[in-house]
Design a protein around this motif. Structure first.
Motif, PDB file in Angstrom:
ATOM      1  N   THR A 219      14.215 -58.011 -10.600  1.00  0.00           N
ATOM      2  CA  THR A 219      13.066 -58.064  -9.948  1.00  0.00           C
ATOM      3  C   THR A 219      12.904 -59.587  -9.616  1.00  0.00           C
ATOM      4  O   THR A 219      13.950 -60.478  -9.789  1.00  0.00           O
ATOM      5  N   TRP A 220      11.817 -60.070  -8.962  1.00  0.00           N
ATOM      6  CA  TRP A 220      11.596 -61.301  -8.290  1.00  0.00           C
ATOM      7  C   TRP A 220      10.490 -62.010  -9.418  1.00  0.00           C
ATOM      8  O   TRP A 220       9.525 -61.353  -9.652  1.00  0.00           O
TER       9      TRP A 220
ATOM     10  N   THR B 272       6.238 -61.508  -6.716  1.00  0.00           N
ATOM     11  CA  THR B 272       6.722 -60.205  -6.056  1.00  0.00           C
ATOM     12  C   THR B 272       5.542 -59.851  -5.008  1.00  0.00           C
ATOM     13  O   THR B 272       4.484 -60.503  -5.256  1.00  0.00           O
TER      14      THR B 272
ATOM     15  N   GLY C  43       7.573 -54.685  -3.984  1.00  0.00           N
ATOM     16  CA  GLY C  43       8.423 -55.186  -5.158  1.00  0.00           C
ATOM     17  C   GLY C  43       9.522 -56.103  -4.911  1.00  0.00           C
ATOM     18  O   GLY C  43      10.435 -56.644  -5.554  1.00  0.00           O
TER      19      GLY C  43
END
Length: 348
Positions: free
Chosen positions: A289-290, A293, A297
């Motif tokens: 993931t970041w 986000t 996502g």
């Protein structure tokens, strides 16, 4: 059984020997006896019940759908719920025992020998070179006080475990995690739900934050307990839990309480965790993931230095009791949490 270590234990200058007639005590230095006398306890655990000699017998977070994240990004805006047990005094009142009384007294005793060692060193330096004569009686006195402190701060317990309890305890000590090396253990101290889209956006899309501290999984037991068996232990910064053949011991600072296995519930579950530190090599990465986000996502381009974070699959072990015990532990391998929960369920 594999969990037995020895039939002779040492606490300071005292040597404790387990024989068919009971626990014998002898001084560790020929012709010299230290004044402190720790008690020796003999506990037999068998299929028909538990027998105590030298001590009296007494009776006595929900799963997250989204991954969690360490509480590092704006924790002041998130309401954190402390995952703390009921005060130790309440647990002691619910399950009083002579063994815990001895352990609590031993843990609260302060060692004297460091102060005497410092005093001898200062006097020697201030009165040098003649002060070197002080080392002749001073060093033996410091050694004697250190031995005395070790004895005063030790509780000696001999266990004899037979029949079905022996098989159950052997399964616990040999369960996955105690036999194999696990790279990371954490004690989960608090958690907070991310309830708004903005809170989730700036926290990598996680569903909750947690505050955790590094823990350890070993066979060391409480530092004040001298026993003839290996004691499976979960150590945390302020809280620890120790698994004995007949009970579970909880530590909070210098305070101790014990709980019978029949009053302990152990639950294991897989835990998706967004790791902001270097992930353990024995853990499984199940996604990325970041740090910041967007709704889909993906990375939010409005934030500079938006790094990609791994989503790891950990295992969570939750210990609870009707009296208010609550301890949450995360492991870098889900199978370790599941194995411990199964072994503790057998101990019931």
């Amino acid at each position: 059984m594999g969990f037995y270590l020895r039939t002779t234990l040492k606490a300071g200058p005292f040597r404790f020997n387990l024989s068919p007639s009971g626990v014998g005590v002898s001084a560790g230095v020929p012709g010299f006896r230290v004044g402190a006398e720790p008690r020796g306890n003999y506990i037999r655990v068998a299929g028909y019940g538990t027998s105590y000699f030298g001590g009296r017998a007494t009776t006595g977070p929900s799963p997250q759908l989204q991954p969690t994240l360490p509480a590092t990004n704006r924790p002041d805006e998130i309401a954190m719920r402390e995952l703390s047990s009921t005060p130790v005094q309440h647990l002691i009142a619910a399950h009083p025992s002579e063994l815990i009384h001895q352990i609590r007294k031993a843990a609260q005793r302060r060692p004297l020998w460091p102060w005497i060692a410092v005093a001898v060193g200062i006097l020697t330096l201030l009165s040098a070179p003649y002060g070197l004569v002080l080392l002749v009686p001073g060093l033996p006195a410091v050694w004697w006080l250190r031995q005395r402190d070790v004895a005063r701060r030790s509780v000696v317990v001999f266990y004899q475990v037979d029949d079905a309890p022996a098989a159950k305890y052997a399964y616990l000590t040999g369960s996955n995690g105690f036999e194999s090396r696990i790279q990371r253990v954490w004690h989960v101290e608090a958690e907070g739900t991310l309830s708004t889209p903005y809170q989730q956006k700036i926290n990598a899309g996680a569903g909750a934050l947690i505050r955790r501290s590094t823990g350890a999984l070993d066979m060391a037991g409480p530092p004040v307990l001298v026993t003839n068996i290996a004691v499976p232990s979960l150590h945390g910064k302020e809280r620890s839990v120790y698994f004995l053949p007949d009970r579970l011991i909880v530590r909070h600072g210098r305070q101790y309480a014990d709980i019978p296995y029949t009053a302990v519930n152990a639950r294991a579950q897989p835990q998706r965790f967004i790791e902001t530190e270097a992930p353990p090599t024995d853990a499984q990465c199940v996604g990325t993931t970041w740090q910041y986000t967007n709704k889909s996502g993906g990375p939010d381009r409005r934030f500079k230095h938006n790094r990609q974070l791994p989503v790891m699959l950990y295992g969570r072990l939750t210990l609870t009791s009707p009296e208010g015990l609550l301890m949450v532990w995360d492991f870098s391998r889900p199978d370790v949490a599941a194995s411990l929960a199964e072994a503790l369920d057998r101990m019931r």
